[in-house]
Design an enzyme around this catalytic site. Sequence first.
Site, short mmCIF file in Angstrom:
data_model
loop_
_atom_site.label_atom_id
_atom_site.label_comp_id
_atom_site.label_asym_id
_atom_site.label_seq_id
_atom_site.Cartn_x
_atom_site.Cartn_y
_atom_site.Cartn_z
N ARG A 1 -45.25 35.17 -24.28
CA ARG A 1 -44.18 36.17 -24.19
C ARG A 1 -43.47 36.25 -25.53
NH1 ARG A 1 -39.23 37.16 -19.95
NH2 ARG A 1 -41.02 37.90 -18.76
N HIS B 1 -45.76 44.91 -19.97
CA HIS B 1 -45.45 43.77 -19.08
C HIS B 1 -46.43 43.82 -17.89
CE1 HIS B 1 -43.39 40.52 -17.41
NE2 HIS B 1 -42.24 41.05 -17.04
N GLN C 1 -46.05 41.87 -14.44
CA GLN C 1 -44.98 42.40 -13.59
C GLN C 1 -45.54 43.46 -12.63
OE1 GLN C 1 -41.49 41.74 -13.43
NE2 GLN C 1 -41.75 43.00 -11.62
N ASP D 1 -35.05 49.43 -14.42
CA ASP D 1 -35.04 48.22 -15.24
C ASP D 1 -33.76 48.27 -16.07
OD1 ASP D 1 -35.72 45.99 -16.76
OD2 ASP D 1 -37.35 46.95 -17.87
N CYS E 1 -37.56 44.96 -11.75
CA CYS E 1 -38.30 43.77 -12.19
C CYS E 1 -37.39 42.55 -12.32
CB CYS E 1 -38.99 44.06 -13.53
SG CYS E 1 -37.83 44.59 -14.79
N ARG F 1 -44.30 37.71 -8.06
CA ARG F 1 -44.70 37.38 -9.43
C ARG F 1 -45.55 36.12 -9.41
NH1 ARG F 1 -41.99 38.72 -13.74
NH2 ARG F 1 -44.03 38.39 -14.67
#
Length: 337
Positions: free
Chosen positions: A108, A135, A138, A231, A272, A317
């Site tokens: 990341r 991402h 996700q 988001d 998310c 997740r």
Amino acid sequence: MNVNLRNRHFLTLQDFSREEINYLLLLAEKLKEKKKSGITGSSLQNKNIALIFEKPSTRTRCAFAVGAKDEGGNPEYLGKNDIQLGKKETVADTARVLGRMFDGIEYRGAEQKTVELLAEYSGVPVWNGLTSSYHPTQILADLMTIRENFQYLEGIKIAYLGDGRNNVAHSLMFGAALMGLELTIVAPDKLHPKAAMVKEAENIAGLNRSRIEITSNREQGIKGADVLYTDVWASMGEEEQFAERIELLKPYQVNMQMIENTGQDRVIFLHCLPAYHNSKTENGQQILAEYGVEEMEVTDQVFESEYSRVFDQAENRMHTIKAVMVATLSGPEKTAK
Ligand code: CP
Ligand code: NVA
């Protein structure tokens, strides 16, 4: 299903076909069931897994760590100041070292190029745990959550409101395009995704009976939506843009009026996370007070409502990330040619 993902990287959703994503979602469902019945597994036994985090994380980090442990693997967290990645040595050098010691690497950070270099040089599967561009893990959890709710994916209508040019919006376009969902990005003109990326997603959408639309018209964009998704208005590393984003995005806040305006009884809300929804928390208070707003991308009322599936999404997740590790590290060996 004749799918073998062993030794594959997961840098963007476009790395996988529709069938392969479906395989991962089915595997995640199985692993979720297994965990719920209290069974731990051994499919990652003796697998050492590097978790590189140059940006902070709660869900992704914990999903990789717990997911690996549940299946007998050994996760090792490497934080921003713990290793030399791209500082005292090149990304390619670090990649070659880690590849000698680890069986898989999660990354990341800001640059998509970094995760690509890790994949190119490490010789082991590399997974994108978020870059400024994408991402992908996700979106696997999002698809799983949508399917849990509606029992199918094809034709489900998502309206994503907010910053249309961030990592989540980008990956969502490809996830929808590959899996046959209809996605409308509802954002002010200044925050639309780049035309070239939209074109790429539209080409994939065309093959899968999907539809990708970009609009700044809220009423039109959310009408009939089964899913409202948002988001944060400024992603990690863009915090200095909050003031400008608040001005631009205020009309795109997900509130009860938006929920009603979908005209869709079965609508659900996704985010998310982390979310700025609650001025009662210390962090929320600080940010919201600084910019003189009471709420941001989603109201507390929607976040806490019966429409909200954000904690199912967060839990998923782990099941989906576990599926990615299991499929790429312990799927069937590739037969030698
Ligand atoms: N959604 C997500 O990636 O959360 P974290 O930043 O906590 O990992
Ligand atoms: N767009 C957000 C996602 C966080 C999971 C960010 O990059 O900060």
